[in-house]
Design a protein around this motif. Structure first.
Motif, PDB file in Angstrom:
ATOM      1  N   TYR A 201      -7.234  -4.955   6.133  1.00  0.00           N
ATOM      2  CA  TYR A 201      -6.766  -5.567   5.199  1.00  0.00           C
ATOM      3  C   TYR A 201      -7.089  -7.232   5.434  1.00  0.00           C
ATOM      4  O   TYR A 201      -6.873  -7.055   6.897  1.00  0.00           O
TER       5      TYR A 201
ATOM      6  N   PHE B 262       1.191  -2.542   9.228  1.00  0.00           N
ATOM      7  CA  PHE B 262       0.096  -3.033   9.894  1.00  0.00           C
ATOM      8  C   PHE B 262       0.201  -3.524  11.253  1.00  0.00           C
ATOM      9  O   PHE B 262       1.045  -3.964  11.831  1.00  0.00           O
TER      10      PHE B 262
ATOM     11  N   VAL C  86       0.718  -1.141  -0.253  1.00  0.00           N
ATOM     12  CA  VAL C  86      -0.246   0.077  -0.146  1.00  0.00           C
ATOM     13  C   VAL C  86       0.886   1.060   0.053  1.00  0.00           C
ATOM     14  O   VAL C  86       0.311   2.274   0.132  1.00  0.00           O
TER      15      VAL C  86
ATOM     16  N   ILE D  86      -6.379  -3.784   0.702  1.00  0.00           N
ATOM     17  CA  ILE D  86      -6.767  -3.389   1.599  1.00  0.00           C
ATOM     18  C   ILE D  86      -7.507  -2.507   1.027  1.00  0.00           C
ATOM     19  O   ILE D  86      -8.287  -2.190  -0.236  1.00  0.00           O
TER      20      ILE D  86
ATOM     21  N   VAL E 260      -0.096   4.366   2.151  1.00  0.00           N
ATOM     22  CA  VAL E 260      -1.712   3.200   2.702  1.00  0.00           C
ATOM     23  C   VAL E 260      -2.566   3.308   1.660  1.00  0.00           C
ATOM     24  O   VAL E 260      -3.422   4.373   1.323  1.00  0.00           O
TER      25      VAL E 260
ATOM     26  N   PRO F 297      -5.600   2.171  -1.174  1.00  0.00           N
ATOM     27  CA  PRO F 297      -6.550   0.915  -0.885  1.00  0.00           C
ATOM     28  C   PRO F 297      -6.168   0.326  -2.411  1.00  0.00           C
ATOM     29  O   PRO F 297      -5.786   0.645  -3.737  1.00  0.00           O
TER      30      PRO F 297
ATOM     31  N   VAL G 241      -5.152  -1.484   8.726  1.00  0.00           N
ATOM     32  CA  VAL G 241      -3.339  -0.820   8.558  1.00  0.00           C
ATOM     33  C   VAL G 241      -3.888   0.967   8.168  1.00  0.00           C
ATOM     34  O   VAL G 241      -4.853   1.610   8.391  1.00  0.00           O
TER      35      VAL G 241
END
Length: 130
Positions: free
Chosen positions: A68, A90, A14, A62, A43, A45, A81
């Motif tokens: 996640y 994470f 991510v 994610i 991060v 998705p 996350v």
């Protein structure tokens, strides 16, 4: 041990959103549309494929909601996350500790190398890039 690595790898996935697409040529009379904002932060998705230095493969997905789930070899994990100081961290469900990853620069195909705070390295490829 693999669960910890899976969690860590997931962050790596991510951490990088991939390269930017080339802008399309526009006609002079065409209406100008605002481009969609690129995802920001560590991060991003989406779904990613992982390859560890020892050859172990895995996946991580994610969600938009900060959760996640993923696999590494025969192990699976899930949790939350978050972007912490520019790293994807994470935090797996249960007693396993959280692991943070720093992503490298993405290649032309969107793949990148991610390194965990403990030195673990994983190659992360957006699933759509394959």
């Amino acid at each position: 041990m693999k669960k910890l690595i899976v969690c860590a790898s997931m962050f790596a996935l991510v951490a990088c959103g991939g390269g930017e697409a080339e802008p399309e040529a526009m006609e002079e009379d065409a209406a100008v549309e605002e481009p969609a904002a690129a995802p920001e932060g560590a991060v991003i998705p989406g779904s990613y494929d992982l390859v560890y230095a020892d050859g172990t493969t895995g996946t991580v997905t994610i969600g938009e909601d900060g959760t996640y789930s993923g696999t590494a070899g025969e192990e699976s994990t899930a949790g939350t996350v978050a972007d912490v100081d520019g790293k994807a961290c994470f935090d797996p469900e249960g007693d396993a500790p959280a692991m943070c990853w720093t992503a490298g620069e993405p290649g032309e195909d969107g793949s990148f190398t991610s390194t965990a705070d403990d030195g673990t390295v994983v190659k992360v490829t957006p699933a759509a890039a394959q």
